[in-house]
Design a protein around this motif. Sequence first.
Motif, PDB file in Angstrom:
ATOM      1  N   GLY A  39       0.798  -1.225   0.000  1.00 28.79           N
ATOM      2  CA  GLY A  39       0.000   0.000   0.000  1.00 28.79           C
ATOM      3  C   GLY A  39       0.832   1.278   0.000  1.00 28.79           C
ATOM      4  O   GLY A  39       0.315   2.366  -0.226  1.00 28.79           O
ATOM      5  N   ILE A  40       2.144   1.175   0.271  1.00 30.84           N
ATOM      6  CA  ILE A  40       3.017   2.373   0.253  1.00 30.84           C
ATOM      7  C   ILE A  40       3.625   2.522  -1.143  1.00 30.84           C
ATOM      8  O   ILE A  40       4.170   1.565  -1.687  1.00 30.84           O
ATOM      9  N   LEU A  41       3.505   3.727  -1.698  1.00 36.34           N
ATOM     10  CA  LEU A  41       4.216   4.022  -2.946  1.00 36.34           C
ATOM     11  C   LEU A  41       5.502   4.749  -2.555  1.00 36.34           C
ATOM     12  O   LEU A  41       5.463   5.880  -2.062  1.00 36.34           O
ATOM     13  N   PHE A  42       6.642   4.089  -2.763  1.00 38.60           N
ATOM     14  CA  PHE A  42       7.924   4.619  -2.302  1.00 38.60           C
ATOM     15  C   PHE A  42       8.582   5.439  -3.402  1.00 38.60           C
ATOM     16  O   PHE A  42       8.775   4.966  -4.522  1.00 38.60           O
ATOM     17  N   TYR A  43       8.948   6.687  -3.085  1.00 39.20           N
ATOM     18  CA  TYR A  43       9.643   7.557  -4.042  1.00 39.20           C
ATOM     19  C   TYR A  43      11.140   7.383  -3.831  1.00 39.20           C
ATOM     20  O   TYR A  43      11.694   7.854  -2.838  1.00 39.20           O
ATOM     21  N   ASP A  44      11.765   6.696  -4.769  1.00 37.02           N
ATOM     22  CA  ASP A  44      13.171   6.321  -4.651  1.00 37.02           C
ATOM     23  C   ASP A  44      14.036   7.368  -5.351  1.00 37.02           C
ATOM     24  O   ASP A  44      14.048   7.476  -6.577  1.00 37.02           O
ATOM     25  N   SER A  92      18.874   8.529   7.016  1.00 31.74           N
ATOM     26  CA  SER A  92      20.130   8.609   6.295  1.00 31.74           C
ATOM     27  C   SER A  92      19.951   9.283   4.944  1.00 31.74           C
ATOM     28  O   SER A  92      20.897   9.837   4.383  1.00 31.74           O
ATOM     29  N   ARG A  93      18.732   9.268   4.425  1.00 32.45           N
ATOM     30  CA  ARG A  93      18.535   9.825   3.081  1.00 32.45           C
ATOM     31  C   ARG A  93      18.678  11.341   3.059  1.00 32.45           C
ATOM     32  O   ARG A  93      18.953  11.922   2.019  1.00 32.45           O
ATOM     33  N   GLY A  94      18.504  11.977   4.233  1.00 31.43           N
ATOM     34  CA  GLY A  94      18.660  13.424   4.306  1.00 31.43           C
ATOM     35  C   GLY A  94      20.115  13.869   4.285  1.00 31.43           C
ATOM     36  O   GLY A  94      20.408  15.057   4.159  1.00 31.43           O
ATOM     37  N   HIS A 141      16.949  19.498   6.757  1.00 32.30           N
ATOM     38  CA  HIS A 141      16.638  18.883   5.463  1.00 32.30           C
ATOM     39  C   HIS A 141      16.381  17.378   5.573  1.00 32.30           C
ATOM     40  O   HIS A 141      17.117  16.666   6.260  1.00 32.30           O
ATOM     41  N   ASP A 142      15.344  16.922   4.869  1.00 37.36           N
ATOM     42  CA  ASP A 142      15.155  15.478   4.669  1.00 37.36           C
ATOM     43  C   ASP A 142      14.708  15.264   3.224  1.00 37.36           C
ATOM     44  O   ASP A 142      14.273  16.210   2.556  1.00 37.36           O
ATOM     45  N   ASP A 143      14.798  14.017   2.752  1.00 38.22           N
ATOM     46  CA  ASP A 143      14.457  13.791   1.342  1.00 38.22           C
ATOM     47  C   ASP A 143      12.958  13.885   1.080  1.00 38.22           C
ATOM     48  O   ASP A 143      12.528  14.517   0.128  1.00 38.22           O
ATOM     49  N   VAL A 144      12.161  13.256   1.974  1.00 39.40           N
ATOM     50  CA  VAL A 144      10.715  13.162   1.721  1.00 39.40           C
ATOM     51  C   VAL A 144       9.923  13.585   2.963  1.00 39.40           C
ATOM     52  O   VAL A 144      10.226  13.137   4.074  1.00 39.40           O
ATOM     53  N   LEU A 145       8.924  14.444   2.772  1.00 40.53           N
ATOM     54  CA  LEU A 145       7.952  14.722   3.835  1.00 40.53           C
ATOM     55  C   LEU A 145       6.768  13.788   3.639  1.00 40.53           C
ATOM     56  O   LEU A 145       6.031  13.903   2.653  1.00 40.53           O
ATOM     57  N   ALA A 146       6.609  12.830   4.583  1.00 38.89           N
ATOM     58  CA  ALA A 146       5.451  11.930   4.538  1.00 38.89           C
ATOM     59  C   ALA A 146       4.500  12.384   5.640  1.00 38.89           C
ATOM     60  O   ALA A 146       3.816  13.397   5.480  1.00 38.89           O
ATOM     61  N   THR A 147       4.485  11.710   6.797  1.00 34.63           N
ATOM     62  CA  THR A 147       3.586  12.134   7.879  1.00 34.63           C
ATOM     63  C   THR A 147       4.136  13.336   8.657  1.00 34.63           C
ATOM     64  O   THR A 147       3.401  13.993   9.395  1.00 34.63           O
ATOM     65  N   GLY A 148       5.430  13.581   8.545  1.00 37.93           N
ATOM     66  CA  GLY A 148       6.033  14.721   9.239  1.00 37.93           C
ATOM     67  C   GLY A 148       6.560  14.386  10.632  1.00 37.93           C
ATOM     68  O   GLY A 148       7.155  15.234  11.286  1.00 37.93           O
ATOM     69  N   GLY A 149       6.356  13.149  11.088  1.00 40.92           N
ATOM     70  CA  GLY A 149       6.775  12.771  12.442  1.00 40.92           C
ATOM     71  C   GLY A 149       8.267  12.930  12.673  1.00 40.92           C
ATOM     72  O   GLY A 149       8.691  13.472  13.703  1.00 40.92           O
ATOM     73  N   THR A 150       9.045  12.476  11.707  1.00 42.06           N
ATOM     74  CA  THR A 150      10.505  12.559  11.843  1.00 42.06           C
ATOM     75  C   THR A 150      10.952  14.014  11.911  1.00 42.06           C
ATOM     76  O   THR A 150      11.756  14.399  12.769  1.00 42.06           O
ATOM     77  N   MET A 151      10.434  14.815  11.001  1.00 43.17           N
ATOM     78  CA  MET A 151      10.857  16.221  10.958  1.00 43.17           C
ATOM     79  C   MET A 151      10.396  16.986  12.193  1.00 43.17           C
ATOM     80  O   MET A 151      11.125  17.851  12.688  1.00 43.17           O
ATOM     81  N   GLU A 160       7.527  16.378  -1.295  1.00 41.47           N
ATOM     82  CA  GLU A 160       6.448  16.489  -0.307  1.00 41.47           C
ATOM     83  C   GLU A 160       5.248  15.676  -0.783  1.00 41.47           C
ATOM     84  O   GLU A 160       4.761  15.888  -1.897  1.00 41.47           O
ATOM     85  N   LEU A 161       4.801  14.746   0.057  1.00 37.99           N
ATOM     86  CA  LEU A 161       3.625  13.932  -0.296  1.00 37.99           C
ATOM     87  C   LEU A 161       2.400  14.636   0.285  1.00 37.99           C
ATOM     88  O   LEU A 161       2.051  14.458   1.459  1.00 37.99           O
ATOM     89  N   THR A 162       1.760  15.463  -0.525  1.00 38.36           N
ATOM     90  CA  THR A 162       0.746  16.388  -0.001  1.00 38.36           C
ATOM     91  C   THR A 162      -0.472  15.669   0.583  1.00 38.36           C
ATOM     92  O   THR A 162      -1.089  16.161   1.517  1.00 38.36           O
TER      93      THR A 162
HETATM   94  P1  AMP Z   1       7.638  10.751   7.989  1.00 35.98           P
HETATM   95  O1  AMP Z   1       8.179  10.807   9.394  1.00 35.98           O
HETATM   96  O2  AMP Z   1       6.368   9.961   7.914  1.00 35.98           O
HETATM   97  O3  AMP Z   1       7.470  12.134   7.391  1.00 35.98           O
HETATM   98  O4  AMP Z   1       8.640   9.924   7.092  1.00 35.98           O
HETATM   99  C1  AMP Z   1       9.954  10.094   7.311  1.00 35.98           C
HETATM  100  C2  AMP Z   1      10.929   9.335   6.470  1.00 35.98           C
HETATM  101  O5  AMP Z   1      10.433   8.190   5.817  1.00 35.98           O
HETATM  102  C3  AMP Z   1      11.455  10.256   5.420  1.00 35.98           C
HETATM  103  O6  AMP Z   1      12.738  10.563   5.868  1.00 35.98           O
HETATM  104  C4  AMP Z   1      11.505   9.466   4.145  1.00 35.98           C
HETATM  105  O7  AMP Z   1      12.846   9.185   3.863  1.00 35.98           O
HETATM  106  C5  AMP Z   1      10.798   8.185   4.437  1.00 35.98           C
HETATM  107  N1  AMP Z   1       9.551   8.006   3.679  1.00 35.98           N
HETATM  108  C6  AMP Z   1       8.306   7.920   4.193  1.00 35.98           C
HETATM  109  N2  AMP Z   1       7.394   7.670   3.234  1.00 35.98           N
HETATM  110  C7  AMP Z   1       8.078   7.609   2.073  1.00 35.98           C
HETATM  111  C8  AMP Z   1       7.699   7.377   0.714  1.00 35.98           C
HETATM  112  N3  AMP Z   1       6.425   7.153   0.343  1.00 35.98           N
HETATM  113  N4  AMP Z   1       8.670   7.382  -0.229  1.00 35.98           N
HETATM  114  C9  AMP Z   1       9.961   7.602   0.137  1.00 35.98           C
HETATM  115  N5  AMP Z   1      10.370   7.816   1.395  1.00 35.98           N
HETATM  116  C10 AMP Z   1       9.452   7.821   2.364  1.00 35.98           C
END
Ligand code: AMP
Length: 172
Positions: free
Chosen positions: A18-23, A58-60, A118-128, A150-152
């Motif tokens: 169910g997750i679409l991963f942006y590589d 690590s991706r950031g 900086h991070d590569d992807v904003l998903a739920t925002g928890g990490t940031m 940014e995954l809006t």
């Molecule tokens: P989040 O805390 O949900 O914003 O996600 C944090 C980390 O998960 C980010 O640093 C991304 O590297 C990775 N991540 C989450 N969802 C995806 C996605 N759909 N595609 C690529 N990376 C993701």
Amino acid sequence: MEYIKSKIREVPDYPSKGILFYDLTTAFKDPRALHIIGWDLSQLYRDKGVTKVVGIESRGFIGGSILAFELGAGFVPARKPGKLPADTVSASYQKEYGVDTIEMHRDAIGPDDIVVLHDDVLATGGTMAAAYKLVKSMNPKKIYVNFIIELTALNGRANLPEEADVTSLIKY
Ligand code: AMP
């Protein structure tokens, strides 16, 4: 931007169904895409007096290092627990299953710093959100927040503090 997008590989059902991963590795390995990413990121912060870029493990680390280099700023890693050798500060955050923690060296940021987180992807925002709390506790002059993607639909911005000054290069 279309060029970068064309180099980002979309992987369905990774790391779970169910997750679409942006590589971004497919964009980073392309010399032109890497150059455009570095240039476009830096253009967002050229005249802001940035002194440190904090990259989230690590991706950031990849985009964060390039951004720091382009801006003539320093680079600071925000790492998983137990990886940093000197005195650290840490923040924990809720993940889908369980709790995660990130750490930074206590002396990494000071009151004169202007920081881009900086991070590569904003998903739920928890990490940031956790990283933001950590950097904020070190009292820098200003904190900017930046992502390549940014995954809006996940509305991660809602989990970041209202005061956060957020930019992203590419929105899906
Ligand atoms: P989040 O805390 O949900 O914003 O996600 C944090 C980390 O998960 C980010 O640093 C991304 O590297 C990775 N991540 C989450 N969802 C995806 C996605 N759909 N595609 C690529 N990376 C993701």
